[in-house]
Design a protein around this motif. Structure first.
Motif, mmCIF file in Angstrom:
data_model
loop_
_atom_site.group_PDB
_atom_site.id
_atom_site.type_symbol
_atom_site.label_atom_id
_atom_site.label_comp_id
_atom_site.label_asym_id
_atom_site.label_seq_id
_atom_site.Cartn_x
_atom_site.Cartn_y
_atom_site.Cartn_z
ATOM 1 N N ARG A 171 0.299 -1.004 0.368
ATOM 2 C CA ARG A 171 -0.320 -0.124 -0.262
ATOM 3 C C ARG A 171 1.174 1.503 0.232
ATOM 4 N N ILE A 172 2.387 1.036 0.774
ATOM 5 C CA ILE A 172 2.760 2.143 1.315
ATOM 6 C C ILE A 172 4.056 2.977 -0.563
ATOM 7 N N ALA A 173 4.051 1.573 -1.264
ATOM 8 C CA ALA A 173 4.448 1.380 -2.515
ATOM 9 C C ALA A 173 3.589 2.377 -3.637
ATOM 10 N N ALA A 174 1.972 1.758 -3.219
ATOM 11 C CA ALA A 174 1.741 2.345 -3.996
ATOM 12 C C ALA A 174 0.997 3.838 -4.242
ATOM 13 N N LEU A 175 0.700 4.284 -3.160
ATOM 14 C CA LEU A 175 0.825 5.140 -3.071
ATOM 15 C C LEU A 175 2.252 6.339 -3.639
ATOM 16 N N GLY A 176 2.805 5.297 -3.718
ATOM 17 C CA GLY A 176 4.759 6.288 -4.240
ATOM 18 C C GLY A 176 5.432 6.886 -3.387
ATOM 19 N N TRP A 177 4.925 6.558 -2.111
ATOM 20 C CA TRP A 177 5.553 6.818 -0.738
ATOM 21 C C TRP A 177 6.818 6.162 -0.714
ATOM 22 N N THR A 178 7.786 6.708 0.089
ATOM 23 C CA THR A 178 9.393 6.023 -0.014
ATOM 24 C C THR A 178 8.937 5.031 1.531
ATOM 25 N N LEU A 179 9.828 4.344 2.040
ATOM 26 C CA LEU A 179 9.921 3.827 3.533
ATOM 27 C C LEU A 179 11.295 3.091 3.104
ATOM 28 N N ALA A 180 11.277 3.498 5.315
ATOM 29 C CA ALA A 180 12.963 3.046 5.864
ATOM 30 C C ALA A 180 12.785 1.628 6.115
ATOM 31 N N LEU A 181 13.261 0.595 5.843
ATOM 32 C CA LEU A 181 12.482 -0.382 6.447
ATOM 33 C C LEU A 181 13.343 -0.979 7.583
ATOM 34 N N LEU A 182 13.032 -1.310 9.195
ATOM 35 C CA LEU A 182 14.215 -1.811 10.041
ATOM 36 C C LEU A 182 14.729 -3.304 10.101
ATOM 37 N N GLU A 183 15.364 -3.720 10.873
ATOM 38 C CA GLU A 183 15.630 -4.584 11.308
ATOM 39 C C GLU A 183 14.291 -5.749 11.845
ATOM 40 N N PRO A 184 14.112 -6.771 11.998
ATOM 41 C CA PRO A 184 12.336 -7.297 12.607
ATOM 42 C C PRO A 184 12.813 -7.222 13.695
ATOM 43 N N LEU A 185 11.420 -7.082 14.610
ATOM 44 C CA LEU A 185 11.893 -7.844 16.337
ATOM 45 C C LEU A 185 10.210 -8.455 16.178
ATOM 46 N N HIS A 186 11.036 -9.219 17.435
ATOM 47 C CA HIS A 186 9.681 -10.403 18.076
ATOM 48 C C HIS A 186 9.137 -9.750 19.209
ATOM 49 N N ASP A 187 7.771 -10.113 17.961
ATOM 50 C CA ASP A 187 6.246 -10.212 19.582
ATOM 51 C C ASP A 187 6.149 -11.140 19.781
ATOM 52 N N ILE A 188 5.630 -10.591 21.083
ATOM 53 C CA ILE A 188 5.479 -11.859 22.260
ATOM 54 C C ILE A 188 3.841 -12.362 22.113
ATOM 55 N N ASP A 189 3.277 -12.996 21.260
ATOM 56 C CA ASP A 189 1.442 -13.809 21.012
ATOM 57 C C ASP A 189 1.901 -14.856 21.898
ATOM 58 N N GLU A 190 2.125 -15.438 20.968
ATOM 59 C CA GLU A 190 2.342 -17.522 20.904
ATOM 60 C C GLU A 190 2.916 -17.819 22.521
ATOM 61 N N PRO A 191 2.711 -18.865 22.191
ATOM 62 C CA PRO A 191 4.293 -19.757 23.697
ATOM 63 C C PRO A 191 5.602 -19.910 22.771
ATOM 64 N N ALA A 192 5.217 -19.801 21.655
ATOM 65 C CA ALA A 192 6.951 -20.415 21.172
ATOM 66 C C ALA A 192 7.913 -18.695 21.611
ATOM 67 N N ASP A 193 6.679 -17.761 21.199
ATOM 68 C CA ASP A 193 7.301 -16.506 21.473
ATOM 69 C C ASP A 193 8.365 -15.955 22.884
ATOM 70 N N LEU A 194 7.744 -17.469 23.642
ATOM 71 C CA LEU A 194 8.245 -16.682 25.095
ATOM 72 C C LEU A 194 9.739 -16.545 25.203
ATOM 73 N N GLN A 195 10.457 -17.097 24.542
ATOM 74 C CA GLN A 195 11.764 -17.432 24.346
ATOM 75 C C GLN A 195 12.852 -16.011 24.133
ATOM 76 N N HIS A 196 11.869 -15.245 24.009
ATOM 77 C CA HIS A 196 12.254 -13.737 23.731
ATOM 78 C C HIS A 196 12.165 -12.553 24.353
ATOM 79 N N LEU A 197 11.429 -13.090 25.368
ATOM 80 C CA LEU A 197 11.488 -12.364 26.745
ATOM 81 C C LEU A 197 12.349 -11.854 27.359
ATOM 82 N N PRO A 198 12.362 -10.848 27.675
ATOM 83 C CA PRO A 198 13.957 -10.730 28.475
ATOM 84 C C PRO A 198 14.055 -11.359 29.836
#
Length: 207
Positions: A171-198
């Motif tokens: 959608r951003i591309a379709a608007l002709g807007w530029t996008l800075a895409l940074l490094e992905p991070l982990h959300d905590i949503d599922e049990p498997a994500d708990l390993q990414h807690l502090p």
């Protein structure tokens, strides 16, 4: 740039039985609620530590007594989430904020690794780019920043699915807007994500 930028945190009160329901099989009702509360407090703390203006856009509304039970910064602004799906709630809050601020950064309360430095880096990207995104490893996004709030970025998107970031980028591309895409991070949503807690978060749940 500080007075030019508003960080909006979208948050629901971490009520027992209603918070982080996908973590309940691993943590139970109480444990899921505790982690949800910890994530919310941590996210607000990290955002405030940037030195930028921060608004809590919340459900239930800010005047609900539940919010007084949390030890949140006195510097926070508060607003109510609109009655609609997540996308339209984000659109409404963003448009309101852009009456006062030059740019808006949206975050949630699911990513413990979204530090003040990472937020500030994202804000700095808006000096050169129309938009900035920190993707989530699950296909969503952890942060989205922009100077204009176009409805297409928030409409007809299947939220909480693996396609959210990809569709938003299209959608951003379709608007002709530029996008800075940074490094992905982990959300905590599922049990498997708990390993990414502090370190220590799970161990301290009972204290």
């Amino acid at each position: 740039m500080q007075t030019d930028t508003l960080i909006i945190i979208f948050a629901k009160f971490p009520a027992r039985g209603m918070a982080k329901t996908r973590l309940q099989p691993a943590l139970g009702l109480e444990g899921a609620s505790i982690i949800a509360k910890q994530l919310l407090l941590h996210s607000a703390e990290q955002a405030v530590a940037t030195g930028l203006s921060v608004e809590m856009c919340v459900s239930p509304a800010p005047h609900d007594p539940c919010w007084r039970t949390l030890d949140l910064s006195q510097s926070l602004r508060w607003s109510s989430q609109a009655d609609s799906d997540l996308g339209l709630r984000m659109l409404a809050a963003s448009r309101q904020a852009l009456h006062t601020f030059k740019q808006v950064v949206l975050i949630g309360t699911d990513c413990p690794s979204l530090t003040p430095v990472r937020i500030q880096e994202a804000v700095q990207q808006l000096e050169q780019f129309n938009t900035v995104m920190i993707p989530a490893a699950d296909g969503g996004y952890v942060l989205l920043g922009f100077k204009q709030a176009d409805a297409s970025l928030f409409s007809d998107i299947e939220w909480s699915t693996a396609s959210v970031a990809a569709v938003t980028r299209q959608r951003i591309a379709a608007l002709g807007w530029t996008l800075a895409l940074l490094e992905p991070l982990h959300d905590i949503d599922e049990p498997a994500d708990l390993q990414h807690l502090p370190v220590g978060w799970l161990e301290n749940m009972g204290s």
